[in-house]
Scaffold this active site. Structure first.
Site, PDB file in Angstrom:
ATOM      1  N   TYR A 146      13.088  -4.393  58.727  1.00 40.61           N
ATOM      2  CA  TYR A 146      14.119  -5.087  59.511  1.00 40.61           C
ATOM      3  C   TYR A 146      15.475  -4.549  59.091  1.00 40.61           C
ATOM      4  O   TYR A 146      15.750  -4.409  57.904  1.00 40.61           O
ATOM      5  CB  TYR A 146      14.045  -6.588  59.245  1.00 40.61           C
ATOM      6  CG  TYR A 146      15.129  -7.405  59.933  1.00 40.61           C
ATOM      7  CD1 TYR A 146      15.167  -7.524  61.324  1.00 40.61           C
ATOM      8  CD2 TYR A 146      16.103  -8.070  59.195  1.00 40.61           C
ATOM      9  CE1 TYR A 146      16.144  -8.286  61.946  1.00 40.61           C
ATOM     10  CE2 TYR A 146      17.086  -8.833  59.806  1.00 40.61           C
ATOM     11  CZ  TYR A 146      17.105  -8.944  61.193  1.00 40.61           C
ATOM     12  OH  TYR A 146      18.073  -9.690  61.801  1.00 40.61           O
ATOM     13  N   ASP A 241      18.452   1.514  53.773  1.00 37.62           N
ATOM     14  CA  ASP A 241      18.949   0.164  54.016  1.00 37.62           C
ATOM     15  C   ASP A 241      18.613  -0.655  52.775  1.00 37.62           C
ATOM     16  O   ASP A 241      17.490  -1.133  52.622  1.00 37.62           O
ATOM     17  CB  ASP A 241      18.291  -0.424  55.271  1.00 37.62           C
ATOM     18  CG  ASP A 241      18.764  -1.846  55.536  1.00 37.62           C
ATOM     19  OD1 ASP A 241      19.503  -2.405  54.692  1.00 37.62           O
ATOM     20  OD2 ASP A 241      18.388  -2.401  56.585  1.00 37.62           O
ATOM     21  N   LYS A 269      24.068  -8.914  51.550  1.00 35.90           N
ATOM     22  CA  LYS A 269      23.506  -9.958  50.685  1.00 35.90           C
ATOM     23  C   LYS A 269      24.204 -10.066  49.315  1.00 35.90           C
ATOM     24  O   LYS A 269      25.278 -10.647  49.251  1.00 35.90           O
ATOM     25  CB  LYS A 269      21.989  -9.772  50.590  1.00 35.90           C
ATOM     26  CG  LYS A 269      21.373  -9.918  52.006  1.00 35.90           C
ATOM     27  CD  LYS A 269      19.884 -10.105  52.102  1.00 35.90           C
ATOM     28  CE  LYS A 269      19.521 -10.518  53.525  1.00 35.90           C
ATOM     29  NZ  LYS A 269      18.650  -9.616  54.234  1.00 35.90           N
TER      30      LYS A 269
END
Ligand code: PLP
Length: 429
Positions: A146, A241, A269
């Protein structure tokens, strides 16, 4: 023992009338595990409290960011002070220079970077940069990875999408999805084959070096090295990523652990310390194409926001102390051992995977190397396990396709309590 969730239920009813599915991000709705999502009133350290005053040991940690634990006093104090000086200026500040410097020290591959407001923005912008740099349109991603919800990346995108059985979202123009090639993770042959066919048309490869959005899937030996080698050969930009793995699997992320230097990296994050932040960066040559240095446009009214930068800086200051990761890894190892023991004692077949401070329990007796393997595990058993753990005061992510996280605030007592709850839950399901 059923949880008392009167207020959460009431709020969920109200929320559903005004917010899609009652939530501002799909997996929060508990659809795949059943029941009412918890409405949270506060959190402190390793604990999170719902509006009905239930207490839980939290392994969701806002889906990763809260690596120091919730409302860490140093972050809270720094935020109070920063807020008094003004919450947004729309102009450069010393804070963004400081945070970028700290990030570059940990991720030397990010020679130049830009701050954005989410992981989604980071990956979207990195791909635009890679396309602008190479003049090519096609991108390669991997099943179960994702990378945020930008058009063109919502193809076979793991947890959220997998949970709802929507492999590719409606609303994404076919022409966008057409430029996204999706391959199985951990399959170097498949990647080599595509490159031999159309490598010169591929702008970039984007990958979660450890897949955290289908549970926790580790790269097989040689896989990332192979990707690095082949992308170099064809002039394809390799994007790691590390929105989830960054500062999670080690201070220097997965690229440090596996000793691979990607051309570009996306973060999010943890670097926001609980506030909305993302960052993308890479080598000077690619990043010099970004406006205003170059023609590739990317901007943001709130980018580099002083509160968000402050939370990030304070978080990295604590993380960069030499003893921090020793502690984090010791806690993570203790949890791994406890969870494996609990499953074995209860006689339940599980596979527990961990990369640094992220982990996942799959209900299966087979190894999980890619999304197809993950989707063959017993998700109904996971849902029962999840509900049982919640009733015993342990908050796991509400989907079998999600990773769990440990923070610096988790104590041995928390881990012991988690292990007892897990043993009972493994037995009961
Ligand atoms: C969470 C995540 C994103 C998206 O970040 P948001 O801040 O939710 O937009 C992108 N990539 C990975 C690997 C993630 O885990």
């Amino acid at each position: 023992m059923a949880l008392k969730l009167k207020k959460s239920k009431e709020l969920f009813r109200k929320a559903k009338r005004i917010i899609p599915g009652g939530v501002n991000s799909p997996v929060r709705a508990f659809k795949s595990v059943g029941g009412t999502p918890l409405f949270i009133s506060s959190a402190k350290g390793s604990k999170i409290y719902d509006v009905d005053r239930n207490e839980y040991i939290d392994y969701v940690l806002s889906w990763g960011p809260m690596i120091l634990g919730h409302s860490h006093p140093r972050i809270v104090n720094a935020l109070k002070k920063a807020a008094e000086k003004g919450t947004s200026f729309g102009a450069p500040t010393p804070l963004e220079v400081e945070l970028a410097g700290m990030v570059r020290k940990a991720y030397p591959s990010m020679e130049i970077m830009r701050m954005v407001n989410s992981g989604t923005e980071a990956t979207m912008s990195a791909i635009r940069a890679a396309r602008g740099f190479t003049g090519r349109d096609r991108i390669v991603k991997f099943e179960g990875c994702y990378h945020g919800h930008a058009d063109g990346l919502l193809v076979k995108a793991g947890s959220g999408a997998a949970t709802f059985g929507v492999p590719t979202s409606p609303g994404v123009p076919r022409d966008y999805a057409r430029n996204t090639i999706t391959l199985p993770f951990n399959d170097l042959k498949a990647f080599r084959k595509i490159c031999d066919k159309t490598g010169k048309n591929i702008a970039c490869v984007i990958i979660e070096p450890v897949v955290g959005n289908s549970g926790c899937i580790l790269p097989m030996p040689g896989y990332l090295e192979g990707l690095r080698k082949i992308t170099k050969k064809y002039g394809i930009v390799l994007i790691f990523d590390e929105v989830m793995t960054g500062f999670r699997v080690s201070y220097g992320g997965a690229q440090k652990v596996f000793k691979i230097k990607p051309d570009m990296t996306c973060l999010g994050k943890v670097i926001g310390g609980g506030l909305p932040v993302g960052a993308y960066g890479g080598n000077r040559e690619i990043m010099s194409r970004i406006a205003p240095d170059g023609p590739v446009y990317q901007a943001g009214t709130l980018s580099g926001n002083p509160l968000a930068m402050t939370a990030g800086i304070e978080t990295l200051k604590i993380l960069s102390r030499p003893e921090t990761y020793k502690k984090l890894m010791a806690k993570s190892e203790a949890l791994e051992e406890a969870m494996k023991k609990a499953a074995a004692r209860a006689g339940v077949k599980t596979k527990f995977y961990r990369a640094g401070t992220m982990f996942c329990t799959y209900f299966t007796d087979k190894e999980v190397h890619n999304f197809t393997d993950a989707s063959k595990t017993d998700m109904a058993a996971f849902a029962r396990f999840f509900r049982s753990m919640l009733e015993k005061g342990v908050n796991l992510a509400p989907s079998g396709y999600e990773a769990g996280f440990i923070s610096l605030a988790h104590s041995q007592a928390d881990i012991n309590k988690t292990a007892r709850a897990a043993y009972q839950s493994f037995k009961d399901i």
